[in-house]
Design an enzyme around this catalytic site. Structure first.
Site, PDB file in Angstrom:
ATOM      1  N   VAL A  19       6.129  -2.741   4.542  1.00  0.00           N
ATOM      2  CA  VAL A  19       5.815  -3.447   5.786  1.00  0.00           C
ATOM      3  C   VAL A  19       4.854  -4.586   5.435  1.00  0.00           C
ATOM      4  O   VAL A  19       3.892  -4.394   4.687  1.00  0.00           O
ATOM      5  CB  VAL A  19       5.184  -2.495   6.823  1.00  0.00           C
ATOM      6  CG1 VAL A  19       4.838  -3.240   8.104  1.00  0.00           C
ATOM      7  CG2 VAL A  19       6.150  -1.359   7.128  1.00  0.00           C
TER       8      VAL A  19
ATOM      9  N   GLY B  88       6.479   4.989   0.263  1.00  0.00           N
ATOM     10  CA  GLY B  88       6.789   3.572   0.473  1.00  0.00           C
ATOM     11  C   GLY B  88       7.253   2.897  -0.805  1.00  0.00           C
ATOM     12  O   GLY B  88       6.838   3.254  -1.903  1.00  0.00           O
ATOM     13  N   LYS B  89       8.106   1.873  -0.611  1.00  0.00           N
ATOM     14  CA  LYS B  89       8.622   1.133  -1.771  1.00  0.00           C
ATOM     15  C   LYS B  89       7.604   0.154  -2.344  1.00  0.00           C
ATOM     16  O   LYS B  89       7.833  -0.401  -3.412  1.00  0.00           O
ATOM     17  CB  LYS B  89       9.881   0.357  -1.369  1.00  0.00           C
ATOM     18  CG  LYS B  89      11.102   1.227  -1.194  1.00  0.00           C
ATOM     19  CD  LYS B  89      12.327   0.346  -1.001  1.00  0.00           C
ATOM     20  CE  LYS B  89      13.542   1.179  -0.644  1.00  0.00           C
ATOM     21  NZ  LYS B  89      14.714   0.320  -0.371  1.00  0.00           N
ATOM     22  N   LYS B  90       6.512  -0.119  -1.627  1.00  0.00           N
ATOM     23  CA  LYS B  90       5.510  -1.030  -2.205  1.00  0.00           C
ATOM     24  C   LYS B  90       5.038  -0.461  -3.540  1.00  0.00           C
ATOM     25  O   LYS B  90       4.924  -1.163  -4.521  1.00  0.00           O
ATOM     26  CB  LYS B  90       4.324  -1.222  -1.263  1.00  0.00           C
ATOM     27  CG  LYS B  90       3.319  -2.228  -1.830  1.00  0.00           C
ATOM     28  CD  LYS B  90       2.186  -2.477  -0.883  1.00  0.00           C
ATOM     29  CE  LYS B  90       1.142  -1.398  -0.955  1.00  0.00           C
ATOM     30  NZ  LYS B  90       0.389  -1.394  -2.234  1.00  0.00           N
ATOM     31  N   ASP B  91       4.794   0.846  -3.550  1.00  0.00           N
ATOM     32  CA  ASP B  91       4.399   1.534  -4.787  1.00  0.00           C
ATOM     33  C   ASP B  91       5.680   2.055  -5.449  1.00  0.00           C
ATOM     34  O   ASP B  91       5.928   3.260  -5.512  1.00  0.00           O
ATOM     35  CB  ASP B  91       3.432   2.675  -4.449  1.00  0.00           C
ATOM     36  CG  ASP B  91       2.187   2.155  -3.757  1.00  0.00           C
ATOM     37  OD1 ASP B  91       1.487   1.326  -4.336  1.00  0.00           O
ATOM     38  OD2 ASP B  91       1.936   2.562  -2.601  1.00  0.00           O
TER      39      ASP B  91
ATOM     40  N   GLY C 170       2.104   0.179   7.744  1.00  0.00           N
ATOM     41  CA  GLY C 170       2.989   0.670   6.680  1.00  0.00           C
ATOM     42  C   GLY C 170       3.080   2.191   6.711  1.00  0.00           C
ATOM     43  O   GLY C 170       4.178   2.762   6.645  1.00  0.00           O
ATOM     44  N   HIS C 171       1.935   2.863   6.827  1.00  0.00           N
ATOM     45  CA  HIS C 171       1.944   4.330   6.896  1.00  0.00           C
ATOM     46  C   HIS C 171       2.687   4.803   8.153  1.00  0.00           C
ATOM     47  O   HIS C 171       3.438   5.770   8.120  1.00  0.00           O
ATOM     48  CB  HIS C 171       0.518   4.882   6.952  1.00  0.00           C
ATOM     49  CG  HIS C 171      -0.295   4.615   5.729  1.00  0.00           C
ATOM     50  ND1 HIS C 171      -1.331   3.713   5.708  1.00  0.00           N
ATOM     51  CD2 HIS C 171      -0.232   5.135   4.477  1.00  0.00           C
ATOM     52  CE1 HIS C 171      -1.881   3.690   4.513  1.00  0.00           C
ATOM     53  NE2 HIS C 171      -1.235   4.533   3.734  1.00  0.00           N
TER      54      HIS C 171
ATOM     55  N   HIS D   5      -2.464   2.110   8.082  1.00  0.00           N
ATOM     56  CA  HIS D   5      -2.020   0.844   8.669  1.00  0.00           C
ATOM     57  C   HIS D   5      -0.561   1.006   9.078  1.00  0.00           C
ATOM     58  O   HIS D   5       0.031   2.078   8.905  1.00  0.00           O
ATOM     59  CB  HIS D   5      -2.212  -0.315   7.687  1.00  0.00           C
ATOM     60  CG  HIS D   5      -1.693  -0.035   6.312  1.00  0.00           C
ATOM     61  ND1 HIS D   5      -0.345   0.068   6.041  1.00  0.00           N
ATOM     62  CD2 HIS D   5      -2.320   0.209   5.137  1.00  0.00           C
ATOM     63  CE1 HIS D   5      -0.168   0.329   4.772  1.00  0.00           C
ATOM     64  NE2 HIS D   5      -1.355   0.436   4.186  1.00  0.00           N
TER      65      HIS D   5
ATOM     66  N   GLY E 243      -5.316   7.854   3.472  1.00  0.00           N
ATOM     67  CA  GLY E 243      -6.048   7.424   4.659  1.00  0.00           C
ATOM     68  C   GLY E 243      -6.179   5.921   4.757  1.00  0.00           C
ATOM     69  O   GLY E 243      -5.451   5.180   4.092  1.00  0.00           O
TER      70      GLY E 243
HETATM   71  O1  PAF Z   1       0.298   6.313  -2.396  1.00  0.00           O
HETATM   72  C1  PAF Z   1      -0.732   6.991  -2.145  1.00  0.00           C
HETATM   73  O2  PAF Z   1      -1.412   6.790  -1.125  1.00  0.00           O
HETATM   74  C2  PAF Z   1      -1.180   8.043  -3.140  1.00  0.00           C
HETATM   75  O3  PAF Z   1      -0.878   7.676  -4.440  1.00  0.00           O
HETATM   76  C3  PAF Z   1      -0.624   9.448  -2.820  1.00  0.00           C
HETATM   77  C4  PAF Z   1       0.895   9.469  -2.902  1.00  0.00           C
HETATM   78  C5  PAF Z   1      -1.060   9.866  -1.423  1.00  0.00           C
HETATM   79  C6  PAF Z   1      -1.167  10.471  -3.818  1.00  0.00           C
HETATM   80  O4  PAF Z   1      -2.556  10.524  -3.798  1.00  0.00           O
END
Ligand code: PAF
Length: 265
Positions: free
Chosen positions: A172, A143-146, A32-33, A30, A27
């Protein structure tokens, strides 16, 4: 857009809507999502998004309680983005009993983020597997940020033969280079001005600066860097100088806010 919060409603909705591409989130959405939602749209006729702040991936001293929650705003954004299905379970729906079965990712999960957030990737992998089992998507977008999270989820899907494809979305950025993140809202005005330095340092490492020098630049600009490391893109093993397909990953604390970022090169 249909919003469902329990498993029976979710399964009914998925059965009616047909195969979905899935974007799991915590949640506080932004751009990016929303870019991941647009990528998901290419993978299936319908897109499902989850919003769930997963306690299992937070350390006791981390920001689970104060993690930004903005459900009504998120719902409006997803509706406007044309998302068909929002799964927003309460904790007791996803964790009706203590979660004693956990996914334990390989040793790589104890490096980089995992070194500073022990157990973090067990929590991520476990909830992502549960969400995949609930939503049963044909594709899921991360996302590639993580970057390390993306690699760990990819490995889990491959090794556990989970029947879906993982799609990676580009990071993003704000116009000044700061990677969009739900945690950017924690930054004070002065910290927000300083925050793009993390990306600039990662870029300098791509251009040849030693990671130790990058750590020094961050520390001498008021940051508390956790790590800055160049890895092989394929498996996040330590990379050799000059090797093709590398990624630099970094995490550092600015005041009370911990930011992470990564750049492929
Ligand atoms: O990247 C995230 O927002 C979280 O780690 C995820 C993948 C939703 C798991 O809780």
């Amino acid at each position: 857009m249909r919003t469902v919060s329990d498993l029976a409603d979710l399964r009914r909705a998925v059965a009616e809507i047909g195969p979905v591409a899935f974007v799991p989130t915590m949640g506080n959405l932004h751009e990016g999502h929303l870019s991941l939602v647009r990528l998901a749209r290419r993978e299936a006729r319908a897109v499902a998004v989850s919003i769930f702040v997963n306690r299992l991936q937070f350390q006791p001293d981390e920001d689970f309680e104060r993690y930004p929650r903005s459900f009504e705003r998120d719902q409006r954004l997803l509706q406007a983005a044309g998302v068909e299905l929002l799964f927003a379970p309460d904790e007791h729906v996803l964790y009706p009993e203590p979660q004693t079965y956990l996914v334990r990712p390989p040793a790589m999960a104890n490096e980089l983020e995992g070194k500073f957030r022990p157990g973090f990737f067990d929590g991520v992998a476990t909830v992502v597997l549960k969400l995949f089992n609930c939503v049963q998507p044909r594709a899921a977008v991360f996302g590639k940020k993580d970057y390390q999270q993306l690699m760990i989820v990819r490995g889990m899907v491959r090794q556990l033969h989970i029947p879906l494809s993982i799609v990676a979305g580009e990071t993003v950025r704000e116009p000044d280079g700061l990677a969009m993140s739900s945690r950017n809202g924690y930054l004070s005005a002065a910290e927000r001005t300083e925050a793009p330095r993390l990306y600039r340092v990662l870029q300098k490492v791509c251009e040849g600066m030693a990671p130790a020098e990058g750590m020094h630049e961050l520390a001498s600009s008021g940051w508390q860097p956790d790590y800055l490391d160049v890895r092989r893109r394929s498996d996040l093993a330590p990379a050799h100088a000059g090797e093709a397909e590398r990624v630099v990953l970094g995490a550092a604390r600015l005041g009370a806010t911990r930011l992470i970022d990564s750049v492929e090169f």
